[in-house]
Design a protein around this motif. Structure first.
Motif, PDB file in Angstrom:
ATOM      1  N   ILE A  11       0.846  -1.188   0.000  1.00 30.35           N
ATOM      2  CA  ILE A  11       0.000   0.000   0.000  1.00 30.35           C
ATOM      3  C   ILE A  11       0.891   1.252   0.000  1.00 30.35           C
ATOM      4  CG2 ILE A  11      -1.975  -1.086   1.131  1.00 30.35           C
ATOM      5  CD1 ILE A  11      -0.977   0.079   3.776  1.00 30.35           C
ATOM      6  N   PRO A  12       0.331   2.443  -0.274  1.00 32.98           N
ATOM      7  CA  PRO A  12       1.143   3.658  -0.253  1.00 32.98           C
ATOM      8  C   PRO A  12       1.704   3.947   1.142  1.00 32.98           C
ATOM      9  CG  PRO A  12      -0.918   4.062  -1.389  1.00 32.98           C
ATOM     10  CD  PRO A  12      -1.022   2.699  -0.774  1.00 32.98           C
ATOM     11  N   LEU A  13       2.917   4.479   1.171  1.00 32.17           N
ATOM     12  CA  LEU A  13       3.561   4.887   2.411  1.00 32.17           C
ATOM     13  C   LEU A  13       3.534   6.406   2.526  1.00 32.17           C
ATOM     14  CD1 LEU A  13       6.713   2.585   2.242  1.00 32.17           C
ATOM     15  CD2 LEU A  13       4.697   2.261   3.653  1.00 32.17           C
ATOM     16  N   LYS A  14       3.663   6.922   3.761  1.00 38.68           N
ATOM     17  CA  LYS A  14       3.686   8.366   3.989  1.00 38.68           C
ATOM     18  C   LYS A  14       5.102   8.809   4.277  1.00 38.68           C
ATOM     19  CE  LYS A  14      -0.739   8.097   6.245  1.00 38.68           C
ATOM     20  NZ  LYS A  14      -1.384   8.160   7.541  1.00 38.68           N
ATOM     21  N   GLY A  15       5.404  10.029   3.897  1.00 39.22           N
ATOM     22  CA  GLY A  15       6.733  10.567   4.167  1.00 39.22           C
ATOM     23  C   GLY A  15       6.762  12.059   3.924  1.00 39.22           C
ATOM     24  N   HIS A  16       7.952  12.587   3.763  1.00 35.34           N
ATOM     25  CA  HIS A  16       8.138  14.017   3.559  1.00 35.34           C
ATOM     26  C   HIS A  16       8.994  14.283   2.329  1.00 35.34           C
ATOM     27  CE1 HIS A  16       7.350  14.115   8.003  1.00 35.34           C
ATOM     28  NE2 HIS A  16       6.640  15.158   7.634  1.00 35.34           N
ATOM     29  N   ASN A  17       8.660  15.399   1.647  1.00 33.31           N
ATOM     30  CA  ASN A  17       9.603  15.998   0.711  1.00 33.31           C
ATOM     31  C   ASN A  17      10.471  16.906   1.558  1.00 33.31           C
ATOM     32  OD1 ASN A  17       8.837  14.979  -1.786  1.00 33.31           O
ATOM     33  ND2 ASN A  17       7.224  16.528  -2.032  1.00 33.31           N
ATOM     34  N   VAL A  18      11.765  16.802   1.461  1.00 36.97           N
ATOM     35  CA  VAL A  18      12.659  17.625   2.262  1.00 36.97           C
ATOM     36  C   VAL A  18      13.445  18.530   1.324  1.00 36.97           C
ATOM     37  CG1 VAL A  18      14.530  17.629   3.951  1.00 36.97           C
ATOM     38  CG2 VAL A  18      12.843  15.809   3.986  1.00 36.97           C
ATOM     39  N   SER A  19      13.293  19.842   1.506  1.00 36.59           N
ATOM     40  CA  SER A  19      13.983  20.809   0.662  1.00 36.59           C
ATOM     41  C   SER A  19      15.417  21.013   1.147  1.00 36.59           C
ATOM     42  CB  SER A  19      13.242  22.144   0.682  1.00 36.59           C
ATOM     43  OG  SER A  19      13.388  22.749   1.953  1.00 36.59           O
ATOM     44  N   HIS A  20      16.171  21.782   0.378  1.00 37.00           N
ATOM     45  CA  HIS A  20      17.553  22.083   0.748  1.00 37.00           C
ATOM     46  C   HIS A  20      17.605  22.856   2.073  1.00 37.00           C
ATOM     47  CE1 HIS A  20      21.795  22.627   0.094  1.00 37.00           C
ATOM     48  NE2 HIS A  20      21.680  23.937   0.240  1.00 37.00           N
ATOM     49  N   ALA A  21      16.561  23.642   2.335  1.00 40.22           N
ATOM     50  CA  ALA A  21      16.479  24.411   3.582  1.00 40.22           C
ATOM     51  C   ALA A  21      15.876  23.575   4.716  1.00 40.22           C
ATOM     52  CB  ALA A  21      15.649  25.673   3.368  1.00 40.22           C
ATOM     53  N   ASN A  22      15.705  22.282   4.478  1.00 42.28           N
ATOM     54  CA  ASN A  22      15.169  21.323   5.446  1.00 42.28           C
ATOM     55  C   ASN A  22      13.691  21.578   5.787  1.00 42.28           C
ATOM     56  OD1 ASN A  22      15.555  18.955   6.831  1.00 42.28           O
ATOM     57  ND2 ASN A  22      16.229  19.938   8.715  1.00 42.28           N
ATOM     58  N   LYS A  24       9.888  20.565   5.391  1.00 39.07           N
ATOM     59  CA  LYS A  24       9.257  19.273   5.134  1.00 39.07           C
ATOM     60  C   LYS A  24       7.799  19.469   4.734  1.00 39.07           C
ATOM     61  CE  LYS A  24      12.290  17.028   8.416  1.00 39.07           C
ATOM     62  NZ  LYS A  24      13.038  18.221   8.775  1.00 39.07           N
ATOM     63  N   THR A  25       7.409  18.860   3.627  1.00 38.68           N
ATOM     64  CA  THR A  25       6.016  18.840   3.204  1.00 38.68           C
ATOM     65  C   THR A  25       5.611  17.387   3.022  1.00 38.68           C
ATOM     66  OG1 THR A  25       6.658  19.049   0.898  1.00 38.68           O
ATOM     67  CG2 THR A  25       6.101  21.083   2.057  1.00 38.68           C
ATOM     68  N   LYS A  26       4.341  17.088   3.330  1.00 41.37           N
ATOM     69  CA  LYS A  26       3.880  15.700   3.279  1.00 41.37           C
ATOM     70  C   LYS A  26       3.773  15.210   1.837  1.00 41.37           C
ATOM     71  CE  LYS A  26       1.501  15.845   7.601  1.00 41.37           C
ATOM     72  NZ  LYS A  26       0.674  15.103   8.473  1.00 41.37           N
ATOM     73  N   ARG A  27       4.042  13.920   1.661  1.00 41.67           N
ATOM     74  CA  ARG A  27       3.898  13.281   0.357  1.00 41.67           C
ATOM     75  C   ARG A  27       3.576  11.810   0.549  1.00 41.67           C
ATOM     76  NH1 ARG A  27       9.107  11.455  -2.852  1.00 41.67           N
ATOM     77  NH2 ARG A  27       7.457  10.120  -3.605  1.00 41.67           N
ATOM     78  N   ARG A  28       3.204  11.158  -0.537  1.00 40.80           N
ATOM     79  CA  ARG A  28       2.916   9.722  -0.520  1.00 40.80           C
ATOM     80  C   ARG A  28       3.873   9.007  -1.453  1.00 40.80           C
ATOM     81  NH1 ARG A  28      -3.045   8.771  -2.089  1.00 40.80           N
ATOM     82  NH2 ARG A  28      -2.584   6.670  -1.385  1.00 40.80           N
TER      83      ARG A  28
END
Length: 104
Positions: A11-22, A24-28
């Motif tokens: 099934i899909p997992l949850k995590g974060h997009n992490v930018s260079h400035a650290n 965090k935005t949610k993603r799947r």
């Protein structure tokens, strides 16, 4: 359509997009799903399933769709495949030999 593998239960997992400035935005993280047609030699029918790439590789490793269904655990299968596995085990020639030897 459900984003779930019918063979492996991925099934899909949850995590974060992490930018260079650290920041965090949610993603799947979605599983790599494909529509694949499998044929069962024992039941003499074919099925079109939504399967992950890992599921296709698992079926290839076992040799055939029938062999994979015999060995996989029921908790990972979709309800449709649970019924198919039950009918497959009844028609399996190996299972008939075991039942006959127990009654003798």
């Amino acid at each position: 359509m459900s984003k779930k593998c019918e063979l492996t239960g991925k099934i899909p997992l949850k995590g974060h997009n992490v930018s260079h400035a650290n920041n965090k935005t949610k993603r799947r993280f979605l599983p790599n799903l494909k529509k694949v047609k499998f044929t069962s030699e024992l039941l003499k029918r074919s099925l079109k399933l939504t399967v992950s790439n890992a599921g296709v590789r698992s079926v290839d490793k076992k040799g055939s769709f029938d062999e994979f269904l015999k060995t996989v655990k029921n908790k990972n299968l979709s309800p449709r495949l649970k019924k198919l596995k039950k009918s497959l085990l009844i028609k399996s020639p190996f299972q008939k030999k075991i039942v006959q030897s127990k009654t003798a």
